[in-house]
Design a protein around this motif. Structure first.
Motif, PDB file in Angstrom:
ATOM      1  N   LEU A   1      50.104 -15.876  -3.823  1.00  0.00           N
ATOM      2  CA  LEU A   1      50.597 -16.384  -3.017  1.00  0.00           C
ATOM      3  C   LEU A   1      50.218 -18.088  -2.655  1.00  0.00           C
ATOM      4  O   LEU A   1      51.130 -18.776  -2.530  1.00  0.00           O
ATOM      5  CB  LEU A   1      50.001 -15.796  -1.513  1.00  0.00           C
ATOM      6  CG  LEU A   1      50.511 -16.428  -0.168  1.00  0.00           C
ATOM      7  CD1 LEU A   1      52.084 -16.470  -0.206  1.00  0.00           C
ATOM      8  CD2 LEU A   1      49.956 -15.690   1.073  1.00  0.00           C
ATOM      9  N   MET A   2      48.977 -18.398  -2.819  1.00  0.00           N
ATOM     10  CA  MET A   2      48.526 -19.651  -2.789  1.00  0.00           C
ATOM     11  C   MET A   2      49.164 -20.558  -3.879  1.00  0.00           C
ATOM     12  O   MET A   2      49.760 -21.687  -3.771  1.00  0.00           O
ATOM     13  CB  MET A   2      46.982 -19.811  -3.072  1.00  0.00           C
ATOM     14  CG  MET A   2      46.245 -19.392  -1.846  1.00  0.00           C
ATOM     15  SD  MET A   2      44.617 -19.384  -2.239  1.00  0.00           S
ATOM     16  CE  MET A   2      44.348 -20.887  -2.831  1.00  0.00           C
TER      17      MET A   2
ATOM     18  N   ARG B   1      53.288 -21.003  -3.036  1.00  0.00           N
ATOM     19  CA  ARG B   1      53.313 -21.684  -1.747  1.00  0.00           C
ATOM     20  C   ARG B   1      53.144 -23.148  -2.306  1.00  0.00           C
ATOM     21  O   ARG B   1      53.924 -24.251  -1.838  1.00  0.00           O
ATOM     22  CB  ARG B   1      52.556 -21.473  -0.631  1.00  0.00           C
ATOM     23  CG  ARG B   1      52.620 -22.513   0.524  1.00  0.00           C
ATOM     24  CD  ARG B   1      52.013 -21.749   1.877  1.00  0.00           C
ATOM     25  NE  ARG B   1      50.674 -21.716   1.650  1.00  0.00           N
ATOM     26  CZ  ARG B   1      49.693 -21.543   2.641  1.00  0.00           C
ATOM     27  NH1 ARG B   1      50.339 -20.869   3.763  1.00  0.00           N
ATOM     28  NH2 ARG B   1      48.467 -21.819   2.607  1.00  0.00           N
TER      29      ARG B   1
ATOM     30  N   PHE C   1      56.116 -24.399  -4.349  1.00  0.00           N
ATOM     31  CA  PHE C   1      57.489 -24.598  -3.625  1.00  0.00           C
ATOM     32  C   PHE C   1      57.205 -25.877  -2.788  1.00  0.00           C
ATOM     33  O   PHE C   1      58.065 -26.894  -2.755  1.00  0.00           O
ATOM     34  CB  PHE C   1      57.569 -23.317  -2.494  1.00  0.00           C
ATOM     35  CG  PHE C   1      57.905 -22.119  -3.328  1.00  0.00           C
ATOM     36  CD1 PHE C   1      58.556 -22.239  -4.676  1.00  0.00           C
ATOM     37  CD2 PHE C   1      57.501 -20.853  -2.984  1.00  0.00           C
ATOM     38  CE1 PHE C   1      58.818 -21.000  -5.341  1.00  0.00           C
ATOM     39  CE2 PHE C   1      58.124 -19.895  -3.575  1.00  0.00           C
ATOM     40  CZ  PHE C   1      58.411 -19.650  -4.622  1.00  0.00           C
ATOM     41  N   LEU C   2      56.148 -26.120  -2.140  1.00  0.00           N
ATOM     42  CA  LEU C   2      56.074 -27.359  -1.408  1.00  0.00           C
ATOM     43  C   LEU C   2      55.909 -28.512  -1.925  1.00  0.00           C
ATOM     44  O   LEU C   2      56.614 -29.563  -1.548  1.00  0.00           O
ATOM     45  CB  LEU C   2      54.473 -27.146  -0.457  1.00  0.00           C
ATOM     46  CG  LEU C   2      54.613 -26.025   0.870  1.00  0.00           C
ATOM     47  CD1 LEU C   2      53.245 -25.842   1.321  1.00  0.00           C
ATOM     48  CD2 LEU C   2      55.611 -26.264   1.392  1.00  0.00           C
TER      49      LEU C   2
ATOM     50  N   ASN D   1      51.154 -26.345   4.737  1.00  0.00           N
ATOM     51  CA  ASN D   1      52.308 -25.742   5.042  1.00  0.00           C
ATOM     52  C   ASN D   1      53.403 -26.462   4.918  1.00  0.00           C
ATOM     53  O   ASN D   1      53.348 -28.003   4.744  1.00  0.00           O
ATOM     54  CB  ASN D   1      52.147 -24.980   6.525  1.00  0.00           C
ATOM     55  CG  ASN D   1      51.760 -26.105   7.442  1.00  0.00           C
ATOM     56  OD1 ASN D   1      52.233 -27.194   7.644  1.00  0.00           O
ATOM     57  ND2 ASN D   1      51.100 -25.356   8.639  1.00  0.00           N
ATOM     58  N   PHE D   2      54.521 -26.091   5.480  1.00  0.00           N
ATOM     59  CA  PHE D   2      55.877 -26.861   5.366  1.00  0.00           C
ATOM     60  C   PHE D   2      55.665 -27.910   6.345  1.00  0.00           C
ATOM     61  O   PHE D   2      56.393 -29.052   6.206  1.00  0.00           O
ATOM     62  CB  PHE D   2      56.948 -25.800   5.603  1.00  0.00           C
ATOM     63  CG  PHE D   2      58.343 -26.854   5.418  1.00  0.00           C
ATOM     64  CD1 PHE D   2      58.833 -27.055   4.150  1.00  0.00           C
ATOM     65  CD2 PHE D   2      59.071 -26.935   6.780  1.00  0.00           C
ATOM     66  CE1 PHE D   2      59.965 -27.906   4.157  1.00  0.00           C
ATOM     67  CE2 PHE D   2      60.253 -27.519   6.493  1.00  0.00           C
ATOM     68  CZ  PHE D   2      60.910 -28.158   5.307  1.00  0.00           C
TER      69      PHE D   2
END
Length: 413
Positions: A247-248, A251, A254-255, A376-377
């Motif tokens: 998951l890390m 994410r 993607f970011l 985060n986003f």
């Protein structure tokens, strides 16, 4: 050590202050007989710079990898020639980072393997890796002689960061006794305590100095220094464990790729020479890249805005950016017209002994954004929104006037 999947049978461990690990190793490494120091960094690293200065005083010949402009890919052929030599001799120390802290570029274990096969001692620099990633290191396959890693915001209380220097037990005999190590900070970790329990004898961190013998502090000795049955809290690592590596990694990938794409999409409404407002150095949108982006901001006239000023304005908007200096850049003929974008700096090379003078070298000062495992986003969107404000031709000047309106006399950069 268990978190890093490192066996106590293979390595010794020393807790050090953030800036001490590289110098500690340089002061102990026998550059008098193993005369070469080969580094692989596309940016100016202060800790490595101190290591280079220390090694030169001991007679080391310092060489470094070169990087292509503007992708900052390793010049593979040149680096291979520096690693491989027909002469059978004691090579020296090869300092190999897994990832660039500024550009996010990742490097293959292939270079470390090649160095080991050609008689080099290898220092693996894992300081750019975040929590959870460090336990994925291929140590069981390569087993570097030395390893430096960084723990940032691991504990629930201060200190927020420290480093670990791991020395392979079979390589310990290579190191020399040194008197210069007496001034290097060694960190002793003890459990955090409540303010009511605080005493002069207990503290969250104790910076000690001493000779080489003083460096051999075991974790058991450290734990025995608080009263009762203390336990160290690893809140940062516990949170990383709860998220999981898959998951890390997904994410972060993607970011950072969204951020790169969003920054490259920005355009000045009225540009004099077609210069895009953002130039990104190093890898752009890529599946395998680190969560860091190195870039510069240009105004509508095509002039670069000082990275220090960009960082200061970001800080004023509660956005954490840094700035650094990319160097060891090889500029091919077809990019000769872009040489104006590069800065000239003193390399700091050359020692008094051989009467060499400092030589200017090309590089470029950049802004860098690093994403953590808690990013985060909303964070990356706020960064993009801040950078987009530079599309306003008067944004910087407005900020200067706003600063003066607050009765501030100097814009500190």
């Amino acid at each position: 050590m268990a978190f890093m999947n490192i066996s106590e049978d293979d390595y010794n461990m020393v807790f050090t202050a953030i800036s001490s690990s590289f110098k500690l190793l340089a002061d102990s490494y026998p550059f008098e007989s193993h005369r070469n120091l080969l580094t692989l960094y596309d940016y100016e690293n202060e800790a490595v710079k101190v290591m280079i200065e220390s090694s030169k005083k001991k007679g080391a010949q310092v060489r470094t990898a070169e990087f292509s402009w503007p992708t900052l890919r390793i010049q593979s052929g040149k680096l291979q020639k520096k690693i491989v030599s027909k002469k059978k001799r004691k090579r020296g120390l090869f300092v190999f980072p897994l990832q660039s802290r500024l550009t996010g570029a990742r490097y293959s274990y292939f270079w470390m393997s090649m160095a080991q096969e050609n008689g080099w001692h290898v220092l693996l620099d894992a300081t750019a890796l975040g929590p959870k990633y460090m336990e994925t290191l291929g140590l069981s396959l390569f087993k570097p002689d030395f390893l430096i890693c960084s723990f940032f915001k691991v504990f629930g209380e201060n200190p927020s960061g420290f480093r670990c220097l791991f020395v392979k037990k079979s390589s310990t005999s290579v190191l020399n006794d040194t008197t210069t190590a007496s001034s290097i900070g060694i960190v002793r970790l003890v459990p955090a305590i409540k303010p009511s329990q605080h005493s002069e004898e207990s503290s969250i961190a104790d910076i000690a100095t001493g000779s080489k013998a003083n460096l051999e502090l075991s974790l058991a000795d450290i734990l025995r220094a608080a009263s009762g049955n203390p336990e160290l809290e690893y809140r940062g690592l516990d949170h990383a464990d709860s998220l999981g590596l898959i998951l890390m990694s997904a994410r972060a990938r993607f970011l950072v790729n969204w951020l790169v794409n969003a920054l490259m999409s920005l355009q000045h409404p009225h540009s004099e020479n077609g210069q895009p407002p953002i130039s990104i150095y190093g890898p752009k949108i890529k599946f395998d890249r680190g969560p860091a982006v190195a870039f510069n901001v240009f105004d509508w006239k095509g002039e670069k805005i000082d990275p220090a000023l960009v960082q200061k304005l970001a800080d004023r908007n509660n956005i954490s950016l840094s700035y650094g200096f990319l160097h060891n850049i090889w500029l091919p003929d077809k990019h000769e017209e872009e040489s104006w974008t590069l800065d000239k700096r003193k390399s700091g090379g050359g020692s008094i002994l051989n009467e060499k003078r400092d030589k200017p070298h090309s590089g470029i000062s950049v802004v860098t954004a690093a994403l953590g495992f808690l990013t985060n986003f909303e964070d990356v969107y706020r960064l993009w929104a801040f950078v987009s404000r530079f599309l306003d031709a008067d944004f910087v000047e407005k900020e200067r006037w706003r600063y003066k309106a607050l009765d501030q006399k100097i814009v500190e950069v």
